[in-house]
Design a protein around this motif. Structure first.
Motif, PDB file in Angstrom:
ATOM      1  N   GLY A  34       0.830  -1.198   0.000  1.00 61.09           N
ATOM      2  CA  GLY A  34       0.000   0.000   0.000  1.00 61.09           C
ATOM      3  C   GLY A  34       0.861   1.244   0.000  1.00 61.09           C
ATOM      4  N   ALA A  35       0.228   2.388   0.067  1.00 63.95           N
ATOM      5  CA  ALA A  35       0.974   3.642   0.106  1.00 63.95           C
ATOM      6  C   ALA A  35       1.857   3.726   1.339  1.00 63.95           C
ATOM      7  CB  ALA A  35       0.009   4.828   0.070  1.00 63.95           C
ATOM      8  N   ASN A  36       1.522   2.977   2.367  1.00 65.37           N
ATOM      9  CA  ASN A  36       2.291   2.968   3.609  1.00 65.37           C
ATOM     10  C   ASN A  36       3.286   1.817   3.681  1.00 65.37           C
ATOM     11  OD1 ASN A  36      -0.107   1.445   3.637  1.00 65.37           O
ATOM     12  ND2 ASN A  36      -0.104   1.277   5.855  1.00 65.37           N
ATOM     13  N   GLY A  37       3.582   1.182   2.551  1.00 65.95           N
ATOM     14  CA  GLY A  37       4.628   0.172   2.510  1.00 65.95           C
ATOM     15  C   GLY A  37       4.090  -1.234   2.328  1.00 65.95           C
ATOM     16  N   LEU A  38       4.979  -2.201   2.616  1.00 70.93           N
ATOM     17  CA  LEU A  38       4.615  -3.609   2.499  1.00 70.93           C
ATOM     18  C   LEU A  38       3.629  -3.992   3.599  1.00 70.93           C
ATOM     19  CD1 LEU A  38       5.154  -6.407   1.143  1.00 70.93           C
ATOM     20  CD2 LEU A  38       6.971  -6.727   2.840  1.00 70.93           C
ATOM     21  N   ILE A  39       2.478  -4.532   3.200  1.00 70.63           N
ATOM     22  CA  ILE A  39       1.453  -4.931   4.168  1.00 70.63           C
ATOM     23  C   ILE A  39       1.645  -6.371   4.604  1.00 70.63           C
ATOM     24  CG2 ILE A  39      -1.020  -5.086   4.591  1.00 70.63           C
ATOM     25  CD1 ILE A  39       0.095  -2.218   4.056  1.00 70.63           C
ATOM     26  N   ALA A  40       1.892  -7.261   3.632  1.00 68.30           N
ATOM     27  CA  ALA A  40       2.102  -8.673   3.942  1.00 68.30           C
ATOM     28  C   ALA A  40       2.704  -9.367   2.733  1.00 68.30           C
ATOM     29  CB  ALA A  40       0.787  -9.347   4.333  1.00 68.30           C
ATOM     30  N   ALA A  41       3.409 -10.470   2.980  1.00 70.76           N
ATOM     31  CA  ALA A  41       4.005 -11.231   1.887  1.00 70.76           C
ATOM     32  C   ALA A  41       4.141 -12.691   2.307  1.00 70.76           C
ATOM     33  CB  ALA A  41       5.365 -10.665   1.502  1.00 70.76           C
ATOM     34  N   ILE A  42       4.035 -13.573   1.325  1.00 71.22           N
ATOM     35  CA  ILE A  42       4.242 -15.006   1.547  1.00 71.22           C
ATOM     36  C   ILE A  42       5.180 -15.506   0.453  1.00 71.22           C
ATOM     37  CG2 ILE A  42       3.195 -17.300   1.584  1.00 71.22           C
ATOM     38  CD1 ILE A  42       0.616 -15.997   2.571  1.00 71.22           C
ATOM     39  N   ALA A  43       6.284 -16.150   0.863  1.00 70.02           N
ATOM     40  CA  ALA A  43       7.227 -16.728  -0.089  1.00 70.02           C
ATOM     41  C   ALA A  43       7.049 -18.240  -0.103  1.00 70.02           C
ATOM     42  CB  ALA A  43       8.659 -16.362   0.287  1.00 70.02           C
ATOM     43  N   ASP A  44       6.611 -18.776  -1.234  1.00 67.86           N
ATOM     44  CA  ASP A  44       6.468 -20.216  -1.399  1.00 67.86           C
ATOM     45  C   ASP A  44       7.683 -20.708  -2.183  1.00 67.86           C
ATOM     46  OD1 ASP A  44       5.791 -22.810  -1.900  1.00 67.86           O
ATOM     47  OD2 ASP A  44       3.830 -22.386  -2.790  1.00 67.86           O
ATOM     48  N   ALA A  45       8.812 -20.850  -1.474  1.00 67.98           N
ATOM     49  CA  ALA A  45      10.075 -21.259  -2.103  1.00 67.98           C
ATOM     50  C   ALA A  45      10.469 -22.662  -1.667  1.00 67.98           C
ATOM     51  CB  ALA A  45      11.179 -20.262  -1.749  1.00 67.98           C
ATOM     52  N   HIS A  46       9.477 -23.516  -1.468  1.00 68.59           N
ATOM     53  CA  HIS A  46       9.753 -24.854  -0.956  1.00 68.59           C
ATOM     54  C   HIS A  46      10.505 -25.723  -1.963  1.00 68.59           C
ATOM     55  CE1 HIS A  46       6.386 -23.411   1.555  1.00 68.59           C
ATOM     56  NE2 HIS A  46       6.981 -24.097   2.507  1.00 68.59           N
ATOM     57  N   SER A  47      10.300 -25.497  -3.236  1.00 67.67           N
ATOM     58  CA  SER A  47      10.991 -26.326  -4.233  1.00 67.67           C
ATOM     59  C   SER A  47      12.483 -26.050  -4.225  1.00 67.67           C
ATOM     60  CB  SER A  47      10.397 -26.081  -5.622  1.00 67.67           C
ATOM     61  OG  SER A  47       9.064 -26.544  -5.677  1.00 67.67           O
TER      62      SER A  47
END
Length: 296
Positions: A100-113
């Protein structure tokens, strides 16, 4: 083709939702959703391409349709894809973030492989394609913290990396601890933000300058510590710590900014820029990126 630099780590699809509105938990707002090649190693490689270098990718990409698309996109951008490990049974990794305008709100990294493939991605460094124990790779390597702690520890002590100019970046603060084994590598340069530096130091340094000194005290040979719009620091063992401030810009995106900073610094040094000039060049490139003045 021999790459100018090897980028080892995550190459995946970035799915990013961005809104010009400030957001909070539970917000439901209009915006744009994009799917672009991403991952720490990929973001670094894309910036290196913009500066005219040819990166080679060492990563895991599935043999699914998304993987075929991703490898094709990398090749069209001019990256060396010959050494990518293509898994028959692991899906192509993905990363999803909301900004959002106020930055990163949430993130999920699916790097299991990438994690599941282990040291299979390093085979080209051992089997003669890019080096071997008798003649290890002696050039630049950008290494990201999405690898497992076990594999990073293996790299730290492996004869395949003894001559490498290692440029190391955590994937996120939550994975910063994985990099601890590399603090003792004499050829490693760390690119971290202040939060990540403090995790590695097990401390709470209030500035990038103090955090950089803390990492040197913990055994690192060389570090660069960013701190958002506040002063950034570069420290070298035996040469002290220098600082510089990023140019003030209107921030329109965040994901990939640290990777852009790292890649721009590598390129500046490869051009022969002295220490302070290279730091300033990297800060300008990162500011340009977060302002949205260049393409994703």
């Amino acid at each position: 083709m021999t790459p100018d630099i090897l980028c080892i780590g995550s190459v995946l699809w970035d799915i990013i939702g961005r809104s010009p509105t400030a957001m909070r938990l539970g917000s439901d707002v209009p915006g744009r959703i994009t799917r672009l090649p991403g991952g720490v190693a990929m973001n670094i490689a894309m910036t290196l391409r913009r500066f005219g270098l040819t990166p080679g990718l060492l990563t895991t990409i599935g043999r699914d349709l998304e993987g075929d698309e991703l490898v094709g996109a990398c090749a069209r951008m001019g990256m060396v894809t010959d050494h990518i490990y293509r898994s028959e049974d692991l899906p192509t990794d993905r990363y999803m973030a909301v900004e959002g305008a106020n930055g990163l709100i949430a993130a999920i990294a699916d790097a299991h492989s990438l994690e599941a493939s282990g040291d299979k991605i390093l085979r080209p460094l051992a089997d003669g394609r890019l080096g071997g124990s008798a003649a290890p790779w002696a050039g630049l390597i950008a290494l990201d913290g999405n690898l497992t702690e076990q594999l990073l520890a293996q790299i730290a002590s492996s004869p395949l990396f003894v001559q490498a100019d290692l440029r190391v970046a955590p994937a996120s603060p939550g994975k910063a601890e994985r990099l601890r084994p590399l603090l003792s590598h004499p050829g490693a340069t760390f690119y971290v933000n202040r939060e990540e530096a403090n995790i590695l130091c097990t401390a709470d340094h209030p500035t990038a300058e103090a955090a950089a000194q803390g990492l040197l005290d913990r055994g690192a040979e060389r570090v660069l510590v960013t701190d958002g719009g506040r002063p950034c620091a570069e420290g070298r063992r035996g040469a002290g710590v220098i600082t510089d401030s990023p140019p003030p810009v209107l921030v329109t995106r965040i994901t990939g900014a640290g990777d852009t900073f790292m890649a721009a610094h590598i390129v500046a040094e490869r051009r022969g820029e002295p220490r302070a000039t290279a730091l300033a060049s990297a800060l300008r490139a990162a500011a340009t990126y977060v302002s949205g003045e260049i393409g994703s």
